[in-house]
Design an enzyme around this catalytic site. Structure first.
Site, short mmCIF file in Angstrom:
data_model
loop_
_atom_site.label_atom_id
_atom_site.label_comp_id
_atom_site.label_asym_id
_atom_site.label_seq_id
_atom_site.Cartn_x
_atom_site.Cartn_y
_atom_site.Cartn_z
N ASP A 53 0.87 -1.17 0.00
CA ASP A 53 0.00 0.00 0.00
C ASP A 53 0.91 1.22 0.00
O ASP A 53 1.60 1.48 1.00
CB ASP A 53 -0.88 -0.05 1.26
N TYR A 142 -6.97 14.50 -11.71
CA TYR A 142 -5.87 13.66 -12.20
C TYR A 142 -4.73 14.55 -12.70
O TYR A 142 -3.56 14.38 -12.32
CB TYR A 142 -6.40 12.77 -13.33
C1 AKB Z 1 -5.96 8.23 -18.72
O1 AKB Z 1 -6.69 8.19 -19.72
O2 AKB Z 1 -6.30 8.65 -17.62
C2 AKB Z 1 -4.52 7.79 -18.90
C3 AKB Z 1 -3.63 8.94 -19.21
C4 AKB Z 1 -3.65 9.53 -20.57
O3 AKB Z 1 -2.89 9.38 -18.39
N1 AKB Z 1 -4.44 6.79 -19.90
#
Ligand code: AKB
Length: 315
Positions: A53, A142
């Site tokens: 983890d 992200y």
């Molecule tokens: C996603 O689609 O989140 C990944 C990336 C492009 O980082 N494949």
């Protein structure tokens, strides 16, 4: 002899990178670690495997100490679409997990590879030939976590001398281990559905351009950047690496050369379409080519041929 720890070793990149590193360095010198308590047998059979983890720093330290690890490929991450549905989880794994790895790397003097992504760019970034150094204002958690990761890698290199290296991956296409929760996953699903059902319903619009790359090139990039001469590496955050700029329509045309009765229709997912629309059409990777000799091997038709052959053989 190098001793390598791979986190996220059961994931899309990790599973293939672990195999490639074991072929290069010997199976006992590459320690695979993943979050699954019971991974598929192939992960256990091919060399040391541990459940890890990344949010528990003491478990990373224990593995680094036990195996005298000098290089960490830190691949454990939450991808864009999943992170958007659970932003706290995205931050926790992508940023807090990386902080733990960097701290351990500082303490035990390890080199670190961390993948960044096309996700670090946003709507204000130039979409075509996106430069190495440009505006990074992503609109997804992200992307925010990956920009933070890039800055942390710069920080640990400058402040502590940790040998941090990384690349900004495009969407990755592979047949061995499926991706999970990404925006670019369609580019993998399309091949599996083409072989299985001769048709695919795509969640992105037909003309959506994205940077995509075949997995063997992604693995090559990770290995090459880590073996590059430190004198020539001037970017410690991450390098643009590019291979193909494709749309669902273009991939369909390539598949139809081998499976003429393949057909595609579209049911747009607004979440993933919005993410894709905020990402570049094509990154410019001149700096990676100049500084450490980056060069992809696969073009679209070569990848399509290899994907379809391998998926067909495994059925
Ligand atoms: C996603 O689609 O989140 C990944 C990336 C492009 O980082 N494949």
């Amino acid at each position: 002899m190098k001793k390598v720890l791979v986190t996220g070793a059961t994931g899309q990149i990790g599973s293939e990178l672990t195999t490639a590193l074991r072929e290069k360095l010997g199976m006992e010198n590459v320690i695979a670690a993943g979050h699954k308590k019971t991974p598929e047998q192939r992960f256990i059979d091919s060399g040391p495997f541990h459940c890890l983890d990344v949010n528990r720093i003491e478990t990373i330290a224990a593995l680094v100490e036990r195996y005298k690890v000098d290089t960490i490929y830190h691949l454990a991450a939450i991808l864009s679409a999943t992170a958007e549905k659970n932003p706290q989880l995205g931050w926790h794994i992508n940023v807090d997990g990386l902080c733990n790895v960097l701290e351990i790397a500082r303490e035990y003097k390890c080199a670190v590879f961390t993948p960044s992504s096309i996700g670090v760019f946003g709507a204000e970034t130039p979409k075509d030939n996106t430069p190495q150094d440009t505006i990074q204002r992503p609109s997804t958690i992200y992307g925010i976590s990956k920009v933070t990761g890039e800055l942390l890698c710069d920080y640990y290199f400058t402040k502590y001398g940790v040998d941090t290296r990384g690349v900004r991956y495009p969407g990755l296409i592979s047949y061995k281990t499926p991706p999970g929760g990404g925006t670019t996953d369609y580019a993998v699903e399309i091949y599996f559905e083409a072989v299985k059902n001769r048709k695919y319903t795509c969640y992105l619009k037909p003309e959506t351009y994205l940077d995509l790359m075949y997995m063997p090139d992604a693995v090559k990039a990770a290995i090459d950047i880590m073996t590059a001469d430190p004198e020539t590496i001037r970017h410690r955050n991450a390098y643009n690496v590019s291979s193909m700029s494709l749309t669902p329509e273009i991939i369909t045309a390539s598949i139809k050369k081998i499976i003429p009765d393949f057909s595609i229709d579209y049911k747009i997912d607004p979440l993933r379409q919005a993410i894709a629309d905020s990402w570049p059409n094509k990154m410019e990777d001149r700096v990676a080519r100049e500084e450490w000799g980056w060069m992809p091997d696969y073009d679209l038709d070569a990848m399509t041929e290899d994907m379809i052959r391998n998926i067909s053989q495994s059925r």
